[in-house]
Structure formats: structure tokens, C-alpha cells
Design a protein around this motif. Structure first.
Motif, PDB file in Angstrom:
ATOM      1  N   GLY A 223      91.373 112.025  43.269  1.00 21.90           N
ATOM      2  CA  GLY A 223      90.761 111.926  44.585  1.00 21.90           C
ATOM      3  C   GLY A 223      89.265 111.718  44.579  1.00 21.90           C
ATOM      4  N   ASN A 224      88.648 111.710  43.398  1.00 25.42           N
ATOM      5  CA  ASN A 224      87.202 111.544  43.299  1.00 25.42           C
ATOM      6  C   ASN A 224      86.858 110.378  42.377  1.00 25.42           C
ATOM      7  OD1 ASN A 224      86.435 114.004  44.835  1.00 25.42           O
ATOM      8  ND2 ASN A 224      87.447 115.045  43.127  1.00 25.42           N
ATOM      9  N   THR A 225      85.616 109.950  42.440  1.00 28.66           N
ATOM     10  CA  THR A 225      85.129 108.907  41.553  1.00 28.66           C
ATOM     11  C   THR A 225      84.264 109.533  40.468  1.00 28.66           C
ATOM     12  OG1 THR A 225      85.113 107.230  43.311  1.00 28.66           O
ATOM     13  CG2 THR A 225      83.741 106.806  41.384  1.00 28.66           C
ATOM     14  N   LEU A 226      84.714 109.450  39.228  1.00 24.74           N
ATOM     15  CA  LEU A 226      83.934 109.967  38.115  1.00 24.74           C
ATOM     16  C   LEU A 226      82.721 109.068  37.882  1.00 24.74           C
ATOM     17  CD1 LEU A 226      86.922 110.866  35.806  1.00 24.74           C
ATOM     18  CD2 LEU A 226      85.247 112.502  36.688  1.00 24.74           C
ATOM     19  N   GLU A 227      81.557 109.675  37.756  1.00 22.79           N
ATOM     20  CA  GLU A 227      80.313 108.925  37.656  1.00 22.79           C
ATOM     21  C   GLU A 227      79.748 108.843  36.239  1.00 22.79           C
ATOM     22  OE1 GLU A 227      78.888 107.314  40.036  1.00 22.79           O
ATOM     23  OE2 GLU A 227      79.976 108.022  41.782  1.00 22.79           O
ATOM     24  N   SER A 228      79.865 109.924  35.457  1.00 29.32           N
ATOM     25  CA  SER A 228      79.205 109.966  34.157  1.00 29.32           C
ATOM     26  C   SER A 228      79.926 110.942  33.248  1.00 29.32           C
ATOM     27  CB  SER A 228      77.737 110.395  34.333  1.00 29.32           C
ATOM     28  OG  SER A 228      77.063 110.481  33.106  1.00 29.32           O
ATOM     29  N   VAL A 229      79.907 110.630  31.949  1.00 26.23           N
ATOM     30  CA  VAL A 229      80.457 111.533  30.950  1.00 26.23           C
ATOM     31  C   VAL A 229      79.487 111.612  29.789  1.00 26.23           C
ATOM     32  CG1 VAL A 229      81.774 109.737  29.715  1.00 26.23           C
ATOM     33  CG2 VAL A 229      82.519 112.127  29.595  1.00 26.23           C
ATOM     34  N   SER A 230      79.390 112.778  29.175  1.00 27.66           N
ATOM     35  CA  SER A 230      78.563 112.961  27.996  1.00 27.66           C
ATOM     36  C   SER A 230      79.239 113.978  27.082  1.00 27.66           C
ATOM     37  CB  SER A 230      77.161 113.446  28.373  1.00 27.66           C
ATOM     38  OG  SER A 230      76.363 113.629  27.217  1.00 27.66           O
ATOM     39  N   CYS A 231      79.202 113.678  25.777  1.00 26.62           N
ATOM     40  CA  CYS A 231      79.813 114.556  24.785  1.00 26.62           C
ATOM     41  C   CYS A 231      78.766 114.977  23.760  1.00 26.62           C
ATOM     42  CB  CYS A 231      80.954 113.843  24.066  1.00 26.62           C
ATOM     43  SG  CYS A 231      82.289 113.286  25.155  1.00 26.62           S
ATOM     44  N   ALA A 232      78.611 116.278  23.587  1.00 25.71           N
ATOM     45  CA  ALA A 232      77.761 116.792  22.520  1.00 25.71           C
ATOM     46  C   ALA A 232      78.476 116.707  21.182  1.00 25.71           C
ATOM     47  CB  ALA A 232      77.360 118.236  22.810  1.00 25.71           C
ATOM     48  N   LEU A 236      83.203 119.196  22.917  1.00 18.96           N
ATOM     49  CA  LEU A 236      82.497 119.513  24.153  1.00 18.96           C
ATOM     50  C   LEU A 236      82.044 118.240  24.846  1.00 18.96           C
ATOM     51  CD1 LEU A 236      81.267 121.423  26.225  1.00 18.96           C
ATOM     52  CD2 LEU A 236      79.140 121.323  24.925  1.00 18.96           C
ATOM     53  N   CYS A 237      82.706 117.939  25.940  1.00 16.35           N
ATOM     54  CA  CYS A 237      82.302 116.844  26.827  1.00 16.35           C
ATOM     55  C   CYS A 237      82.225 117.393  28.250  1.00 16.35           C
ATOM     56  CB  CYS A 237      83.300 115.692  26.810  1.00 16.35           C
ATOM     57  SG  CYS A 237      83.559 114.911  25.209  1.00 16.35           S
ATOM     58  N   ALA A 238      81.384 116.784  29.060  1.00 11.70           N
ATOM     59  CA  ALA A 238      81.333 117.095  30.477  1.00 11.70           C
ATOM     60  C   ALA A 238      81.346 115.786  31.255  1.00 11.70           C
ATOM     61  CB  ALA A 238      80.086 117.903  30.827  1.00 11.70           C
ATOM     62  N   ALA A 239      82.142 115.747  32.308  1.00  9.98           N
ATOM     63  CA  ALA A 239      82.176 114.600  33.212  1.00  9.98           C
ATOM     64  C   ALA A 239      81.884 115.096  34.623  1.00  9.98           C
ATOM     65  CB  ALA A 239      83.543 113.918  33.162  1.00  9.98           C
ATOM     66  N   VAL A 240      81.204 114.259  35.411  1.00 12.42           N
ATOM     67  CA  VAL A 240      80.823 114.652  36.768  1.00 12.42           C
ATOM     68  C   VAL A 240      81.225 113.559  37.747  1.00 12.42           C
ATOM     69  CG1 VAL A 240      78.942 116.167  36.058  1.00 12.42           C
ATOM     70  CG2 VAL A 240      78.483 113.728  36.396  1.00 12.42           C
ATOM     71  N   ASP A 241      81.409 113.955  39.018  1.00 13.46           N
ATOM     72  CA  ASP A 241      81.901 112.995  40.005  1.00 13.46           C
ATOM     73  C   ASP A 241      81.018 112.907  41.243  1.00 13.46           C
ATOM     74  OD1 ASP A 241      82.611 115.005  41.894  1.00 13.46           O
ATOM     75  OD2 ASP A 241      84.686 115.081  41.223  1.00 13.46           O
ATOM     76  N   ASP A 242      81.477 112.124  42.201  1.00 10.00           N
ATOM     77  CA  ASP A 242      80.685 111.826  43.397  1.00 10.00           C
ATOM     78  C   ASP A 242      80.818 112.880  44.486  1.00 10.00           C
ATOM     79  OD1 ASP A 242      83.334 111.242  43.976  1.00 10.00           O
ATOM     80  OD2 ASP A 242      82.863 109.458  45.162  1.00 10.00           O
ATOM     81  N   ASN A 243      81.543 113.948  44.230  1.00  8.98           N
ATOM     82  CA  ASN A 243      81.688 115.029  45.205  1.00  8.98           C
ATOM     83  C   ASN A 243      81.228 116.375  44.650  1.00  8.98           C
ATOM     84  OD1 ASN A 243      82.675 113.847  47.643  1.00  8.98           O
ATOM     85  ND2 ASN A 243      84.607 113.424  46.591  1.00  8.98           N
ATOM     86  N   GLY A 244      80.345 116.344  43.662  1.00  8.45           N
ATOM     87  CA  GLY A 244      79.763 117.578  43.149  1.00  8.45           C
ATOM     88  C   GLY A 244      80.627 118.353  42.198  1.00  8.45           C
ATOM     89  N   ALA A 263      78.496 118.998  48.191  1.00  7.78           N
ATOM     90  CA  ALA A 263      79.018 117.660  48.456  1.00  7.78           C
ATOM     91  C   ALA A 263      78.136 116.566  47.869  1.00  7.78           C
ATOM     92  CB  ALA A 263      79.157 117.449  49.968  1.00  7.78           C
ATOM     93  N   HIS A 264      77.189 116.935  47.013  1.00 10.02           N
ATOM     94  CA  HIS A 264      76.309 115.945  46.417  1.00 10.02           C
ATOM     95  C   HIS A 264      77.045 115.131  45.354  1.00 10.02           C
ATOM     96  CE1 HIS A 264      72.974 118.953  47.562  1.00 10.02           C
ATOM     97  NE2 HIS A 264      72.965 117.963  48.428  1.00 10.02           N
ATOM     98  N   SER A 265      76.582 113.916  45.166  1.00  8.90           N
ATOM     99  CA  SER A 265      77.104 113.108  44.086  1.00  8.90           C
ATOM    100  C   SER A 265      76.330 113.412  42.815  1.00  8.90           C
ATOM    101  CB  SER A 265      76.967 111.615  44.405  1.00  8.90           C
ATOM    102  OG  SER A 265      77.340 110.850  43.280  1.00  8.90           O
ATOM    103  N   LEU A 266      77.032 113.837  41.784  1.00  8.78           N
ATOM    104  CA  LEU A 266      76.418 114.043  40.476  1.00  8.78           C
ATOM    105  C   LEU A 266      76.417 112.694  39.761  1.00  8.78           C
ATOM    106  CD1 LEU A 266      78.119 117.436  39.669  1.00  8.78           C
ATOM    107  CD2 LEU A 266      75.650 117.067  39.845  1.00  8.78           C
ATOM    108  N   ASP A 267      75.230 112.121  39.608  1.00 10.77           N
ATOM    109  CA  ASP A 267      75.127 110.750  39.130  1.00 10.77           C
ATOM    110  C   ASP A 267      75.087 110.621  37.623  1.00 10.77           C
ATOM    111  OD1 ASP A 267      75.128 109.635  41.672  1.00 10.77           O
ATOM    112  OD2 ASP A 267      72.959 109.806  41.899  1.00 10.77           O
TER     113      ASP A 267
END
Length: 423
Positions: A223-232, A236-244, A263-267
Motif C-alpha cells: 500500500g505504500n511506495t518504497l523510496e530508499s534502501v540502505s544496507c550497512a 542490516l538493511c533499512a527501507a523507507v517509504d512515502d508515508n513515514g 505522514a511525511h515522506s521519508l525520501d
């Protein structure tokens, strides 16, 4: 809520500025794992107190899309007009360099080292940076917008596009585009090792790469749009979306989405080490993940959307916003004392030096008359001057060393020459 589909050409992203949301841009995650030095206190200082540098205009008239920092002393940001802007050791940003004008704008940049970076654009080209020089554009995905890029070393880069394709660079050549996610736009890729990459798409799916083959898409954020992913690291990876929301990966599975920013978009998100990830949003906020939980959002750029963040260690991050500003954590190390009060010979003298930025705690040094001394911890100059004269006092301020595995420790230094008059 206004959503932006990642498969849009980079040139079209500029039109979004000034509307309901800031531009959705991705992080080219070139992660150099760093030693976490008192992660909890660093996190508290960075995000509870918000001690980032003030936004500084470095790219006027363009929309920065991505920033990548392989070390604490070198970053490259790229924008939607085809410019690259370099941040170097002296904490200054160079003037924008037009390296790819007229090709849909640069969407992503990734630096494996200070001597090797790549950037990709909106018409399927890659631009290579090596030993201080940008080379001619090379078409690797003709006519298709490349959305994200990650280089773990100069012999492995992975790029993804708006049509579900991935391409791999082996140090010599790029593979042909391979459709790994039919029907979706791949929005972000992160490769912490040659044998592991994570990719997300605009359909809320994630995929992984083992150095040879790709997994099937797995829905992790319905239901959300994933914006960014980063893996250390591969665990360990973290992904963020357009609904916080944020989703993390432990090497086996992804957690359920957790709302960490209203409700912020995590860019953009960048994971520097096993103990710290940093995310930024479209309202100028930053927040961090300590491996267990996310901090609250802290405003670091209140007037603008933050487009991308890159943290090569737990002690340093650089971010860019939607109007061409750059910010760093911590701010540059500066001696703020600009003059020394006069003294009288034969009378006790005391004054305290001051500095800001860098990575506290500080150490102070000064060239002083024999009758005066400096407390290296507090910066207090004290003593009883024995004669009247004019002295030029050279003050040096050092902050805490930052240690990166496999590299020499780095340390910020600030120097000032101050006049001391003893009558």
C-alpha cells in the motif's frame, strides 16, 4: 497524498518543487562501514539536539537528487540538471560541474572510494569519476531512466531502472539489462558487499542479490511506495517509504512496516554501521535507527524537503535538499574566539577559548609566552604575564578521532592566529 512514481524521468522531477510534496529522490548507497563511537551519545547529539550545520547553498538553480560520501572528507552530490558538486577535506563544496547536460538529469551517484564514483542519468547513461576526472557518458540502458546505483568497489556496481531491470558492472563492462521485477519500477539499490545487494520497487517489493542471481520480489510494505534502501551489511538493511514508514532486514526477513515519521515522506536513508541508520524526509527532518528503535524526527532544514543523505560512518553525514542546499553532521570545526582580551604584566590573566562543530570532546593547543599555559581540555589560558609585549598566539583545536576499519584515523583541525597584548 501526492505520490511520485519513481519511473518518471529525472527531468520531470524538477516540476514537483513547490507543489504539495518535495521531490522523491533516492540515495546511492555507497556504504563504508565505520566503527560506532558511543553510538547512543552520537545519536542523541545529532538527532535530539539537531546539531547539523545550517543549510548552505551549493547548487543554485538545480534540484539535487543524490549524495554519496565514501569517507568523512569526500562527498559528491548530483542534480537534475546534470551537475556534480564535490565536497572535500576543507569542509567546502566546489562549484557545480556540468558533467551530463541534456540527458534527463543525474538521478543517482555512488562512490566506492574517493577515487572511484559512478553516476547515472535519465536516458540510460553512466558517468564515471576516477582520480579526479569525469569521463564521457556511456549508454548502458538506452532510452530508459536509471533510478539508482550502488558501487561497493571499483569492480562491482549495480544499477536499476524504471522498467524493472538491473545491470551489473564487473570492473570492465556492464551486463545487458535483466528484467528482475516485471511490471514495476526499481527505485533504490544498496550493495554493502560484492555478494549482497538489496533492491526495492514502487510496488512495495524488495529483492536481494547474492553476487550471481536475484531473488524473486517479496512484498514488504503493501500500500505504500518504497523510496530508499540502505544496507550497512547483509544482516542490516533499512527501507523507507512515502508515508513515514520504515522496514528493516536482518539477513533473513523484513520486519513489518513501522510508522516512524507521521505522514511525511521519508525520501532517503543511509546505514553507516550496525548501530546507526539515518533517514531524512520531505519536511526537513532527520531521524535515526540504533539497531532496535527509531528516534523522533528532528528538524534540521525547516524550509525545505531533504532529498538525500549519506553517512559513511556513525560520526558523519551529509544531506542535500530540494533547493540546492547541503548540510553536514557534525558542522565544520571552527574556533569561534576571534580576539584575546588584553592583560597586565604582573597580574593574573585568564580567558577561555571557544569552538563549535566537529566531533567533541576537543583538545586545545596554543603557542604562548612561558608565563601562560593552556588547559587542553577546557581551552582556558591562564597565568601571570611577566613582561609587557605583543604576542601572536597560534591556537589549534582538534576534535575526537574518527576511526574507520582498514584506514588511518581521521581528525578535524582548526587553526587561528590571535593577538595578545600585555601592557
Amino acid at each position: 497524498m501526492f505520490h511520485i512514481v519513481r519511473s518518471m524521468r529525472v527531468a520531470a522531477r524538477a516540476d514537483i518543487i513547490g507543489r504539495h510534496r518535495g521531490p522523491r529522490v533516492v540515495l546511492a548507497a555507497a556504504i563504508v562501514a565505520g566503527t560506532v563511537l558511543a553510538t547512543s551519545s552520537i545519536q542523541s547529539a545529532a538527532f535530539a539536539s539537531g546539531i547539523w550545520s545550517a543549510p548552505t547553498l551549493v547548487d543554485s538553480g538545480a534540484v539535487p537528487t543524490s549524495v554519496s560520501c565514501p569517507t568523512v572528507k569526500f562527498c559528491i552530490a548530483v542534480d537534475n540538471s546534470g551537475n556534480a558538486v564535490i565536497h572535500k577535506r576543507n569542509n567546502t563544496w566546489e562549484a557545480p560541474n556540468p558533467i551530463d547536460v541534456g540527458d534527463g538529469g543525474l538521478s543517482s551517484v555512488s562512490c566506492a572510494t574517493t577515487l572511484f564514483c559512478m553516476a547515472v542519468d535519465g536516458v540510460g547513461n553512466e558517468k564515471r569519476y576516477a582520480y579526479g576526472t569525469w569521463f564521457h557518458a556511456v549508454s548502458i540502458d538506452p532510452g530508459v531512466a536509471l533510478d539508482s546505483l550502488s558501487c561497493v568497489k571499483n569492480t562491482l556496481c549495480v544499477a536499476v531502472d524504471g522498467s524493472g531491470n538491473a545491470l551489473v558492472y564487473d570492473g570492465t563492462a556492464w551486463t545487458s539489462p535483466v528484467d528482475i521485477d516485471p511490471g514495476n519500477s526499481l527505485t533504490s539499490v544498496s550493495c554493502p558487499k560484492v555478494s549482497f545487494c538489496a533492491v526495492i520497487d514502487d510496488g512495495a517489493n524488495a529483492l536481494t542479490y547474492n553476487g550471481t542471481s536475484w531473488s524473486s520480489p517479496v512484498s514488504i510494505d503493501s500500500g505504500n511506495t518504497l523510496e530508499s534502501v540502505s544496507c550497512a551489511s547483509p544482516i542490516l538493511c533499512a527501507a523507507v517509504d512515502d508515508n513515514g514508514n520504515a522496514v528493516t532486514y536482518n539477513g533473513t526477513s523484513w520486519t513489518s512496516p513501522t510508522n516512524v515519521d507521521g505522514a511525511h515522506s521519508l525520501d532517503s536513508v543511509s546505514c553507516a554501521a550496525a548501530g546507526l541508520c539515518v533517514a531524512v524526509d520531505d519536511s526537513g527532518n532527520a531521524l535515526s535507527y540504533d539497531g532496535t528503535s527509531w528516534s523522533g524526527a528532528t528538524s534540521i532544514d525547516s524550509s525545505n524537503a531533504l532529498a538525500s543523505v549519506s553517512c559513511p560512518t556513525a560520526n558523519f553525514c551529509a544531506a542535500v535538499d530540494s533547493v540546492g542546499n547541503a548540510l553536514t553532521f557534525p558542522p565544520p570545526l571552527v574556533i569561534t574566539t576571534t580576539s584575546l582580551p588584553a592583560g597586565i604584566h604582573g597580574h593574573f590573566y585568564s580567558t577561555t577559548l571557544a569552538g563549535t562543530g566537529g566531533n567533541p570532546p576537543y583538545k586545545w593547543f596554543a603557542t604562548l609566552p612561558r608565563s601562560l599555559r593552556i588547559n587542553r581540555t577546557t581551552g582556558v589560558i591562564s597565568g601571570t604575564p611577566r613582561r609587557a609585549s605583543h604576542f601572536v598566539v597560534t591556537v589549534t583545536l582538534l576534535d575526537q578521532k574518527i576511526r574507520i576499519p582498514g584506514r588511518s584515523a581521521t581528525q578535524n583541525r582548526a587553526v587561528a592566529s590571535l593577538m595578545l597584548t600585555i601592557s
